[in-house]
Write an enzyme that holds these catalytic residues in place. Sequence first.
Site, PDB file in Angstrom:
ATOM      1  N   PHE A 279     -73.946  10.201 -11.486  1.00 45.54           N
ATOM      2  CA  PHE A 279     -73.230  10.599 -12.693  1.00 45.54           C
ATOM      3  C   PHE A 279     -72.950   9.381 -13.556  1.00 45.54           C
ATOM      4  O   PHE A 279     -72.509   8.340 -13.047  1.00 45.54           O
ATOM      5  CB  PHE A 279     -71.851  11.181 -12.349  1.00 45.54           C
ATOM      6  CG  PHE A 279     -71.850  12.412 -11.496  1.00 45.54           C
ATOM      7  CD1 PHE A 279     -71.843  12.316 -10.110  1.00 45.54           C
ATOM      8  CD2 PHE A 279     -71.815  13.672 -12.086  1.00 45.54           C
ATOM      9  CE1 PHE A 279     -71.814  13.456  -9.322  1.00 45.54           C
ATOM     10  CE2 PHE A 279     -71.773  14.817 -11.301  1.00 45.54           C
ATOM     11  CZ  PHE A 279     -71.773  14.705  -9.912  1.00 45.54           C
ATOM     12  N   ASP A 280     -73.115   9.532 -14.856  1.00 46.06           N
ATOM     13  CA  ASP A 280     -72.524   8.582 -15.793  1.00 46.06           C
ATOM     14  C   ASP A 280     -71.020   8.882 -15.808  1.00 46.06           C
ATOM     15  O   ASP A 280     -70.587   9.941 -15.364  1.00 46.06           O
ATOM     16  CB  ASP A 280     -73.160   8.787 -17.171  1.00 46.06           C
ATOM     17  CG  ASP A 280     -72.476   7.988 -18.264  1.00 46.06           C
ATOM     18  OD1 ASP A 280     -72.361   8.518 -19.391  1.00 46.06           O
ATOM     19  OD2 ASP A 280     -72.043   6.853 -18.005  1.00 46.06           O
TER      20      ASP A 280
END
Lengths: 369, 254
Positions: free
Chosen positions: A211-212
């Site tokens: 995930f960013d």
Amino acid sequence: SIKMSEIKLSEAASTDDSAEETDWAAAKAFFDNLKTNKPRPVSLPKPRYAVTIAVSSRTLFNMVAERKIYEDEGLEKYVAYQQEHESEPLKPGAAFPFVKALMTVNARLRELYPDSEELFDIVLMTNNHAQVGVRLINSINHYDLTIERFCMTGGKSPIGYLKAYMTNLYLSKDAEKVTEAIEEGIAAATMFMPETEAETKLSDTQLRVAFDGDAVLFSDESEIIVKKHGLDSFFEHEKEFENKPLAQGPLKCFLEALGKLQRKFYEKNERMNCPIRTFLVTARSAASSGARVLKTLRSWGLEIDEALFLAGAPKGPLLQKIKPHIFFDDQMFHIEGAKELGTISAHVPYGIGQKYHKGKLIEQPEKKK
Amino acid sequence: MASTVQNTDVKQKDADRAVVVAVTSREVFKSGPDDGGEILEIDESHLLLKLLHRVNERLEEENPEEPLLFDVILITTDSQRQQQSSRIISSTKHYGLEISRFCFASEDDFAESLQTNNVQLFLTTDRNEASQAAQKGVLSALLDQRVAISTSDQLRVMFCEDAVIQPDSGHTPSFAAQMGEMRRRFRLSDSPLSFILVTLHGGRDRCADSLLTLRSSGLSVDEAYCLAGAPRGPILSVLQPHFMISISSSGLEK
């Protein structure tokens, strides 16, 4: 907007239990009585307990050639083509490795918790015409995927059905549908096939999700500061507000759902051998702006297995090493970088990042009707 | 004794080719007090008639001589309503409803009247009525209660294996063939008619079997939903079918 996990909790209290039990019991009886040699699921989880992942047909399978027929020759020719070829299985699409990894986790969960309904439930959510469905079902059979639930809406919007299934994550190739889902509080992303073959295969024993941070797990509040006031202001701001948790982003609840399943393995002493691993891959730097992110996660009671602070360096090479089954980011710039180096990427169309490309404000196109 | 009366305000349909659909007067007109007033109050469920009429209109746009139309009969199924025959006729004409014939029957003989009028589909909200008609070999479908509030301008017909009303194997395939032919008069999108398959308890193979069986009977459904035991309520409230036709768990053909 209401997040899916909140909806699941409140639905649990108000659902008509007896009707639901009847449907579920009848399905269980159906599967128990199946005379087949193939191992089929003994029971399908009820939507309110499951982590429901809805995938579109074009993310599950590679339908690029068929899509071209639709665009060039129209709907009737496209459906006829699919029907003519319905015995030919489709090739895997961008979400295929992710789906296989979900199945691996389910197998491990069933070993440890044979009666639990806290499993991944994969639903095929497509606005394809039902006649195309025969080829889709044949393809699912060909790869022996555990997908028994689907909605083939014949052109109608899937949003209502996403809610009806209490969907935790929706993956599609159609950015408009994904945007609509996010606006309705459903975690969603637009999937992209990598441009190059990954050098080595993805793990087939562990689901790996990257995930960013900003505008994916967290809101875009800090990104707004970067875009409007520049990096220095951003660093100052993050240091000043280090102990104030960031607001939630569209994929926070999905990370939460993964965390719940991870804890089931920890409780059975399987932490070292957990088949789910999560990664945070952020452009923030550990020294100046990273603390706020870790503290926010802690305040939410969420864990992330590995947090990687790039301090602005490109994400592509690092993702090559991580080899996630899926990588979520809100900025197309990072998605493109990831794709170029073989990572399966999913764009989250949320927040201020949609108005910018490589730091420049972009013209917004007219919304399609 | 049951009687059948033609509606002289409406052009009669082709006896060989039209699809005869019977709707109970209970679905169309509210039962009012017996105040002697002529016109009955119309029920919201008459929306169904509007949808059937709209399909006919669209069919006649494609072909003004189209014989394959819905031929709607209004039937009374209890003696109380049977007594209100003249009010029913005048109310129908007052609202300009496209009803070709009236059949005035009671509880005892309505099922037989359906047969003698060659009704191919009987629509009712009453399960007992539907069962009685099915026993006489008339294909019956339950009207969804939500038909009154549906905002769709498309007639949505659902097939599912819910065994509330036992299907009659002799009639369902030919009805499916007629519906398939009617459906093919329109393109895949922008159709005033949509056919939906819902598999409630079985898995994907059950759904595939039903898709193929319906297709081989002549009907290619537009939408398909496989629930595999998921609660049906939330899905059906999005789907908004107008009525549900039961198909047996082994498909349409025995």
